[in-house]
Design a protein around this motif. Sequence first.
Motif, mmCIF file in Angstrom:
data_model
loop_
_atom_site.group_PDB
_atom_site.id
_atom_site.type_symbol
_atom_site.label_atom_id
_atom_site.label_comp_id
_atom_site.label_asym_id
_atom_site.label_seq_id
_atom_site.Cartn_x
_atom_site.Cartn_y
_atom_site.Cartn_z
ATOM 1 N N VAL A 362 0.528 -1.342 -0.293
ATOM 2 C CA VAL A 362 0.002 0.086 -0.491
ATOM 3 C C VAL A 362 0.661 1.342 -0.266
ATOM 4 C CG1 VAL A 362 -1.823 1.509 1.237
ATOM 5 C CG2 VAL A 362 -2.541 -1.014 0.912
ATOM 6 N N VAL A 363 1.782 0.949 0.765
ATOM 7 C CA VAL A 363 2.863 2.913 0.639
ATOM 8 C C VAL A 363 3.561 2.207 -0.102
ATOM 9 C CG1 VAL A 363 2.535 3.071 3.603
ATOM 10 C CG2 VAL A 363 4.565 1.941 2.193
ATOM 11 N N GLU A 364 3.982 1.338 -0.753
ATOM 12 C CA GLU A 364 4.398 1.830 -2.339
ATOM 13 C C GLU A 364 3.967 1.964 -4.097
ATOM 14 O OE1 GLU A 364 6.945 -1.681 -2.298
ATOM 15 O OE2 GLU A 364 8.282 -1.295 -1.305
ATOM 16 N N GLY A 365 2.881 2.060 -3.476
ATOM 17 C CA GLY A 365 1.004 2.228 -4.165
ATOM 18 C C GLY A 365 1.104 1.345 -5.119
ATOM 19 N N ARG A 366 1.439 -0.072 -4.904
ATOM 20 C CA ARG A 366 1.426 -1.214 -5.644
ATOM 21 C C ARG A 366 0.167 -1.951 -5.326
ATOM 22 N NH1 ARG A 366 4.187 -5.035 -3.632
ATOM 23 N NH2 ARG A 366 5.607 -4.725 -2.242
ATOM 24 N N ARG A 367 -0.740 -1.191 -4.563
ATOM 25 C CA ARG A 367 -2.560 -2.070 -3.840
ATOM 26 C C ARG A 367 -2.748 -0.680 -2.990
ATOM 27 N NH1 ARG A 367 -1.373 -6.905 -2.410
ATOM 28 N NH2 ARG A 367 -1.479 -6.380 -0.364
ATOM 29 N N ASP A 368 -4.182 -1.048 -3.569
ATOM 30 C CA ASP A 368 -5.129 0.122 -2.426
ATOM 31 C C ASP A 368 -6.539 -0.754 -1.653
ATOM 32 O OD1 ASP A 368 -4.109 2.322 -3.054
ATOM 33 O OD2 ASP A 368 -5.579 2.836 -4.573
ATOM 34 N N GLY A 369 -6.029 -1.792 -1.190
ATOM 35 C CA GLY A 369 -6.384 -3.009 -0.552
ATOM 36 C C GLY A 369 -5.895 -3.913 -0.268
ATOM 37 N N PRO A 370 -6.672 -5.008 0.938
ATOM 38 C CA PRO A 370 -5.582 -6.168 1.474
ATOM 39 C C PRO A 370 -6.196 -6.985 0.317
ATOM 40 C CG PRO A 370 -8.325 -6.108 1.526
ATOM 41 C CD PRO A 370 -8.360 -4.455 1.189
ATOM 42 N N PRO A 371 -5.381 -8.410 0.488
ATOM 43 C CA PRO A 371 -4.841 -8.642 -0.570
ATOM 44 C C PRO A 371 -6.375 -9.634 -0.994
ATOM 45 C CG PRO A 371 -3.095 -9.081 1.122
ATOM 46 C CD PRO A 371 -4.037 -8.620 1.555
ATOM 47 N N THR A 372 -6.584 -9.873 -2.547
ATOM 48 C CA THR A 372 -7.730 -10.186 -3.267
ATOM 49 C C THR A 372 -7.866 -11.521 -2.464
ATOM 50 O OG1 THR A 372 -6.856 -9.171 -5.372
ATOM 51 C CG2 THR A 372 -8.521 -10.928 -5.373
ATOM 52 N N GLN A 373 -6.900 -12.747 -2.350
ATOM 53 C CA GLN A 373 -6.772 -13.741 -1.841
ATOM 54 C C GLN A 373 -7.315 -13.993 -0.136
ATOM 55 O OE1 GLN A 373 -3.931 -12.505 -3.518
ATOM 56 N NE2 GLN A 373 -3.034 -13.714 -4.106
ATOM 57 N N VAL A 374 -7.252 -13.210 0.611
ATOM 58 C CA VAL A 374 -7.435 -12.728 1.766
ATOM 59 C C VAL A 374 -9.240 -13.029 2.036
ATOM 60 C CG1 VAL A 374 -7.309 -11.416 3.702
ATOM 61 C CG2 VAL A 374 -5.873 -12.089 2.767
ATOM 62 N N VAL A 375 -9.263 -11.068 0.990
ATOM 63 C CA VAL A 375 -10.778 -11.181 0.990
ATOM 64 C C VAL A 375 -11.773 -12.494 0.537
ATOM 65 C CG1 VAL A 375 -12.928 -10.003 -0.790
ATOM 66 C CG2 VAL A 375 -9.860 -8.417 0.481
ATOM 67 N N THR A 376 -11.395 -13.051 -0.684
ATOM 68 C CA THR A 376 -12.329 -14.137 -1.006
ATOM 69 C C THR A 376 -11.936 -15.259 -0.378
ATOM 70 O OG1 THR A 376 -11.043 -13.388 -3.713
ATOM 71 C CG2 THR A 376 -12.627 -15.741 -3.182
ATOM 72 N N LEU A 377 -11.096 -15.533 0.755
ATOM 73 C CA LEU A 377 -11.413 -16.663 0.975
ATOM 74 C C LEU A 377 -12.092 -16.253 2.589
ATOM 75 C CD1 LEU A 377 -9.908 -19.422 2.072
ATOM 76 C CD2 LEU A 377 -7.998 -18.439 3.486
ATOM 77 N N MET A 378 -12.022 -15.410 2.792
ATOM 78 C CA MET A 378 -12.378 -14.740 4.384
ATOM 79 C C MET A 378 -14.269 -14.568 4.168
ATOM 80 S SD MET A 378 -10.321 -14.935 6.459
ATOM 81 C CE MET A 378 -11.342 -14.135 7.827
ATOM 82 N N ARG A 379 -14.318 -14.674 2.733
ATOM 83 C CA ARG A 379 -15.998 -14.288 2.058
ATOM 84 C C ARG A 379 -16.351 -15.407 2.603
ATOM 85 N NH1 ARG A 379 -16.617 -8.534 -1.711
ATOM 86 N NH2 ARG A 379 -16.703 -7.279 0.370
ATOM 87 N N ARG A 380 -15.705 -16.499 1.467
ATOM 88 C CA ARG A 380 -16.065 -17.926 1.023
ATOM 89 C C ARG A 380 -15.852 -18.949 2.623
ATOM 90 N NH1 ARG A 380 -12.919 -19.551 -4.315
ATOM 91 N NH2 ARG A 380 -13.991 -18.162 -5.829
ATOM 92 N N ALA A 381 -15.624 -18.667 3.411
ATOM 93 C CA ALA A 381 -15.512 -19.293 4.713
ATOM 94 C C ALA A 381 -15.502 -18.368 6.030
ATOM 95 C CB ALA A 381 -13.801 -20.042 5.284
ATOM 96 N N PRO A 382 -16.358 -17.504 6.577
ATOM 97 C CA PRO A 382 -15.638 -15.882 7.227
ATOM 98 C C PRO A 382 -15.793 -17.142 8.739
ATOM 99 C CG PRO A 382 -18.691 -16.389 6.910
ATOM 100 C CD PRO A 382 -17.442 -16.939 5.991
ATOM 101 N N TRP A 383 -15.890 -18.593 8.812
ATOM 102 C CA TRP A 383 -15.793 -18.632 10.257
ATOM 103 C C TRP A 383 -14.166 -19.178 10.412
ATOM 104 C CZ3 TRP A 383 -11.921 -22.933 9.959
ATOM 105 C CH2 TRP A 383 -12.273 -23.562 8.237
#
Length: 407
Positions: A362-383
Amino acid sequence: MTERTTCLIAGGGPAGIVLGLLLARAGVEVTVLEKHADFLRDFRGDTVHPSTMQLLDELGLGEKFAALPQSRLTEIAFPVGDDDRVVIGDLRRLPVRHPYIAMTPQWDLLTLLAQAAEAEPTFTLRMRTEVTGLLREAGAVRGVRYRTEDGTTGEIRADLTVACDGRHSTVRHEAGLRATEFPVPIDAWWFRLPRGPEETGATLMPRMRRRRFAIVIPREGYYQIAYIGKKGSDAALREQGIERFRRDVAEVVPALADRVDALASMDDVKHLDIRLNRLRRWHADGVLCLGDAAHAMSPIGGVGINLAVQDAVAAATLLAEPLRRGEADARALAKVRTRRLLPTAVVQRLQRMLHRLVAEPVVEGRRDGPPTQVVTLMRRAPWLSFVPAYVIGVGIRPEHAPTFARR
């Protein structure tokens, strides 16, 4: 005149006061030296996690702690886009008595602990007294030299000297104990912004946008903000001035743009040079390091205070009887590191991973949010939000009050 005690503790932070309280309840004569006149310092670690609240219950201090001013965090979430989020740590899933993080001013917590300790006849707390060096005898540490606020100097001999004097520990330096430094790509800048009484919420929410990363912590009457940037950029940030900093904050946290004028100057913004390290050995003959003196932590996860407290509980559990018998030798001291090394190493490994995968891009400007894989995983398995919540809130090896300290 040289004074005498059984255990001399340098530093009246969480580790030092908790260790002093527990040893005093075991009947060990203990003296804590704290260089400041009081516990009032801004932006100290104010997170009290479920494992620490469980300990306070066991010490008979739970009700008094609950009466302290505090706000409660039940979730850790990442923003996704402008109006969505994903929960990565849900403390409400924890099977504990206190399924939340209490945001309590550290000075209130330390005052509570110190008052409980001072009720014990073998406990002494001396404020305005700074450790300046170590006393040695036949190569072993046998106490400390000190200087008070008015310039008075003296010596206190002790069977054991414990360094709880933070990441820049005088005791650790004088004992010649060396730390392994881990690379850290970021620093933090702390400040406060007003919070209206109608603004409720119990979520710790990092914000990420255009090379900017801020963590917004809801507190009683204000928001505590950690602004994350590249390591070594403090001078450049201050040179740009308060107007530019206000614009940067408003851009990364638009919801708080209407109150950034509360920052009068860059003097209101406190820089933290984030360090992450760990001693190879936590002890030498007659001396032991705990908390930040043994392992400096990143503020990511807010776990520093709780690891320090658990270090203190482990040390008291293992050393109270040897200290009573006058047998707190190097072998006994080494057991503290053995017991606390795994939870410390695991948390530091997790922090290094979060630095690399979340903050640095984020601070290097390569991304504006959390890793996509983390978002996908936590939405599929919120537990799975239970796992970060457990590691942060309870820990790999939570410590419990020894029998002699329970009330």
